[in-house]
Structure formats: structure tokens, C-alpha cells
Design an enzyme around this catalytic site. Sequence first.
Site, short mmCIF file in Angstrom:
data_model
loop_
_atom_site.label_atom_id
_atom_site.label_comp_id
_atom_site.label_asym_id
_atom_site.label_seq_id
_atom_site.Cartn_x
_atom_site.Cartn_y
_atom_site.Cartn_z
N GLY A 109 0.83 -1.22 0.00
CA GLY A 109 0.00 0.00 0.00
C GLY A 109 0.85 1.26 0.00
N GLN A 127 -1.38 7.76 1.44
CA GLN A 127 -0.95 8.95 2.18
C GLN A 127 0.31 8.67 3.00
OE1 GLN A 127 -3.56 10.27 5.36
NE2 GLN A 127 -2.52 12.24 5.55
N ASP A 184 2.08 -1.64 -4.44
CA ASP A 184 0.69 -1.23 -4.32
C ASP A 184 -0.09 -1.96 -5.41
OD1 ASP A 184 -0.52 1.58 -2.74
OD2 ASP A 184 -1.81 0.56 -4.19
N ILE A 198 -3.99 11.44 10.45
CA ILE A 198 -2.65 11.92 10.10
C ILE A 198 -2.76 13.13 9.17
CG2 ILE A 198 -0.40 11.32 9.08
CD1 ILE A 198 -1.09 9.62 11.55
N LYS A 219 -10.23 -3.77 11.33
CA LYS A 219 -8.98 -3.40 12.00
C LYS A 219 -8.90 -4.04 13.39
CE LYS A 219 -6.28 -0.65 9.98
NZ LYS A 219 -5.09 -1.04 9.17
N TYR A 231 -14.52 -0.67 8.41
CA TYR A 231 -13.10 -0.38 8.61
C TYR A 231 -12.68 -0.77 10.04
CZ TYR A 231 -8.89 2.64 9.04
OH TYR A 231 -7.63 3.13 9.25
N ASP A 259 -1.10 -7.08 -5.22
CA ASP A 259 -2.43 -7.05 -4.58
C ASP A 259 -2.36 -7.94 -3.34
OD1 ASP A 259 -5.04 -7.47 -3.82
OD2 ASP A 259 -5.79 -7.91 -5.83
P1 NAD Z 1 -4.42 5.28 1.87
O1 NAD Z 1 -5.87 5.02 1.60
O2 NAD Z 1 -3.90 6.62 1.54
O3 NAD Z 1 -3.52 4.19 1.15
C1 NAD Z 1 -3.82 2.82 1.15
C2 NAD Z 1 -3.16 2.20 -0.05
O4 NAD Z 1 -3.55 0.82 -0.11
C3 NAD Z 1 -3.58 2.84 -1.39
O5 NAD Z 1 -2.46 3.31 -2.09
C4 NAD Z 1 -4.28 1.71 -2.13
O6 NAD Z 1 -4.05 1.72 -3.52
C5 NAD Z 1 -3.65 0.48 -1.47
N1 NAD Z 1 -4.46 -0.71 -1.65
C6 NAD Z 1 -5.81 -0.83 -1.62
N2 NAD Z 1 -6.17 -2.09 -1.86
C7 NAD Z 1 -5.02 -2.81 -2.04
C8 NAD Z 1 -4.73 -4.16 -2.33
N3 NAD Z 1 -5.70 -5.06 -2.49
N4 NAD Z 1 -3.43 -4.53 -2.44
C9 NAD Z 1 -2.43 -3.63 -2.28
N5 NAD Z 1 -2.65 -2.32 -2.04
C10 NAD Z 1 -3.93 -1.93 -1.92
O7 NAD Z 1 -4.17 4.93 3.40
P2 NAD Z 1 -3.01 5.47 4.35
O8 NAD Z 1 -3.52 6.67 5.02
O9 NAD Z 1 -1.71 5.51 3.67
O10 NAD Z 1 -3.04 4.31 5.47
C11 NAD Z 1 -2.10 3.27 5.53
C12 NAD Z 1 -2.40 2.42 6.74
O11 NAD Z 1 -2.39 3.26 7.91
C13 NAD Z 1 -3.79 1.76 6.71
O12 NAD Z 1 -3.68 0.48 7.26
C14 NAD Z 1 -4.63 2.62 7.62
O13 NAD Z 1 -5.62 1.86 8.26
C15 NAD Z 1 -3.61 3.12 8.62
N6 NAD Z 1 -4.01 4.40 9.20
C16 NAD Z 1 -3.99 5.56 8.49
C17 NAD Z 1 -4.40 6.75 9.10
C18 NAD Z 1 -4.39 8.06 8.38
O14 NAD Z 1 -4.90 9.05 8.92
N7 NAD Z 1 -3.82 8.15 7.19
C19 NAD Z 1 -4.83 6.73 10.43
C20 NAD Z 1 -4.90 5.51 11.10
C21 NAD Z 1 -4.45 4.36 10.49
C1 VAH Z 2 -9.70 7.46 8.56
N1 VAH Z 2 -7.60 8.62 8.72
O1 VAH Z 2 -10.24 8.55 8.73
C2 VAH Z 2 -8.23 7.33 8.86
C3 VAH Z 2 -7.96 6.81 10.22
C4 VAH Z 2 -7.90 7.95 12.32
C5 VAH Z 2 -8.80 7.35 11.36
O2 VAH Z 2 -7.92 5.44 10.26
O3 VAH Z 2 -10.31 6.48 8.18
#
Ligand code: NAD
Ligand code: VAH
Length: 317
Positions: free
Chosen positions: A6, A10, A32, A167, A141, A137, A47
Amino acid sequence: MILVTGSSGQIGTELVPYLRERYGRNEIISSDITDPTGTQTGYIKLDVTDRESLERAIEKYKITDIFHLAGILSAKGEKDPDLAYRVNLNGTYNVLEAAKRHSIDRVIIPSTIGVFGPETPRTGVPSITVLRPRTMYGITKVAAELLAQYYFEKFGLDVRSLRYPGIISYMAEPTAGTTDYAVEIFYYAVRLKRYTCYLRRDRRLPMMYMPDALRALVDLYEAKSEQLKIRNGYNVQAYSFTPEELYGKISERINGFEIDYRPDYRDGIAATWPESIDSSDAAKEWGFKFDYDLDKTVDDMIEHISEKLGISGKHFA
Ligand code: NAD
Ligand code: VAH
């Protein structure tokens, strides 16, 4: 060799260069679900719902460690719960199972405040608490957290996890989450001086700036295994604020910035999450700390987004 799943999202967009800087350019394979672009190096299309491809990649690139970021976040997950289930739950199961079979050293899986629900305490939430989320979600998780703990206890797989808050960052614009307003608002403020927020003005949520989020993940990764008592997820946050408070901070820096509120289904998701969480376990066991308070975050965001959009400081006078 470290595999990041992934990696185009972000967090991955900034984690990959951070890891390359720290451990060496050729030590990181980013991946990704999307096709590689001409400019990406050390990237493969992968994937996570396809276990065979995952195992082939682990063998081919002699992977020793995995940062598993692939996922479907809260807002997108409520639009397509079936996809969220398959990617978040089956994908994480595949990563854990492949890691076990190939004797991977460490697996890092970010979790989220999305694991909490309305029965969780509203403020100062401890790491061990009630987990009854109401989104697909959150449900996936929680299951991923429990699987992480299970693989650690049953198979000795070194899985580590922290629960990120929302984030804030300026490199990749997030589009799939509930906390994304706290990024989007800066683009609108800098470009248009006007923003319509999809959360209520008083919806308080825990948050953190990307440099602190990256450092936290790598500090957890580098911690000695014996230091870590919690395997399903350490709470971490830097601060909590409402949209109105963030608007206030931005308005102090961008004259004439206006906001209005039109809460949608994402406010319903946010309403089930706590207002603040307690990071003290992370601080005690692996030294979690943050550098960016809200003022420093807002200054940095405005500076970088203005630069990105080619808008000079004069625009704000
Ligand atoms: P994001 O949505 O920006 O990125 C997720 C990535 O996963 C995307 O690039 C997407 O193309 C890829 N993806 C989707 N399906 C896929 C698959 N089948 N195989 C491979 N890749 C696939 O999310 P992010 O913000 O970068 O979050 C990354 C991790 O951090 C996640 O597990 C999320 O739960 C966790 N997280 C993020 C936040 C936040 O605020 N950004 C907060 C809490 C937790
Ligand atoms: C969301 N930024 O809004 C993510 C996160 C803190 C929540 O997992 O889904």
C-alpha cells in the site's frame, strides 16, 4: 530487505523515502495494487488479497521485514464494505500467514482509532479498552489487531502495531478517510480562502503530523522485542482539536479565510470515535514522543502547501 504494501497511499508516499534514507535505497521494495509509473524505482505491483503473488514477491526479493499499509480506510469502507472486508481482513491475514511461512523477522501493521466505538471512553482512552466499532473499517482493523496478537503468541511472529489518530500531511492528498478534512482544509484555505467542512464544528478528534507518525512507526520497528508488552496496538496521538479550533489556527495566518459546516455521513463515523487517546504505554515501552504541536503543524502545512500550489505568502495579507 523491507517490503512496504500500500505504498502509494498517504502514509506510504512518505514512509518509503523515509525508510530508504534510513536503511539504504536498495533495501526497500515498495508495492501497491496500481501499475508502476515510469518514475517509480524499486516498486512492484502487488495485490495483498492475492496470497500467491505475495509469497512469490517475498521469495523473489528475499524479504525479511514487512510494513503492511495496504487498506481501505473508513469513509471509502462505508461506501464499499465488501472491498474493505476483503482488503483489510483477507489482505492482513495473507500478510501474516505469508510472513509466518517465510520466517519474516518483523511485521509492522498500523492500526487506527477506528477500532474504538461509542462504548469506548470518550477521552484519554487507554490501549486496553472496549473495542466495539460500528464501521466495516473498524471491525476489520479490530480483527487485524487480534490476529497480530494471535500470530505473535501462537507462532512467535514478531508483529507490531500502533493505533494512529488522523494523520495530517501535505505530500499525498488523502481521499478515503474521515479525518481527511484536516488536510483538505489547508488546500482550500490557501487556494480559495473558503472551505465547507463535512464534520460538525465541534467534532473533536485525535490527530498527529506526518513527521511524528513516521518516526513513531520506525521507533516501534526498531524497539527491542522484549520491550513490547502490547502486540495488538499502542495508542499514539499528538493533539486533539475540533474543526472550529483548526479553522481558528488557520485564520490567524490566512486573513479572510471563511468556513461553513455541512456534516455528512463521515460525521456519523467520527461521532463513534473518541476525542482523545492516551499514548503513555507507547511512551513508556518504546519512547514515543512528538515534535509537532498544533501551531507548528499549521505553520508547516501552510508553508508547504503554498509552495506546492505556487502561491506566495503575500496572498495571505
Ligand atoms: P491510503 O488510503 O492513503 O492508502 C492505502 C493504499 O492501499 C492505497 O495506495 C491503495 O491503492 C492500497 N491498496 C488498496 N487495496 C489494495 C490491495 N488489495 N493490495 C495492495 N494495495 C492496496 O491509506 P493510508 O492513510 O496511507 O493508510 C495506511 C495504513 O495506515 C492503513 O492500514 C490505515 O488503516 C492506517 N491508518 C492511516 C491513518 C491516516 O490518517 N492516514 C490513520 C490511522 C491508520
Ligand atoms: C480514517 N484517517 O479517517 C483514517 C484513520 C484515524 C482514522 O484510520 O479512516
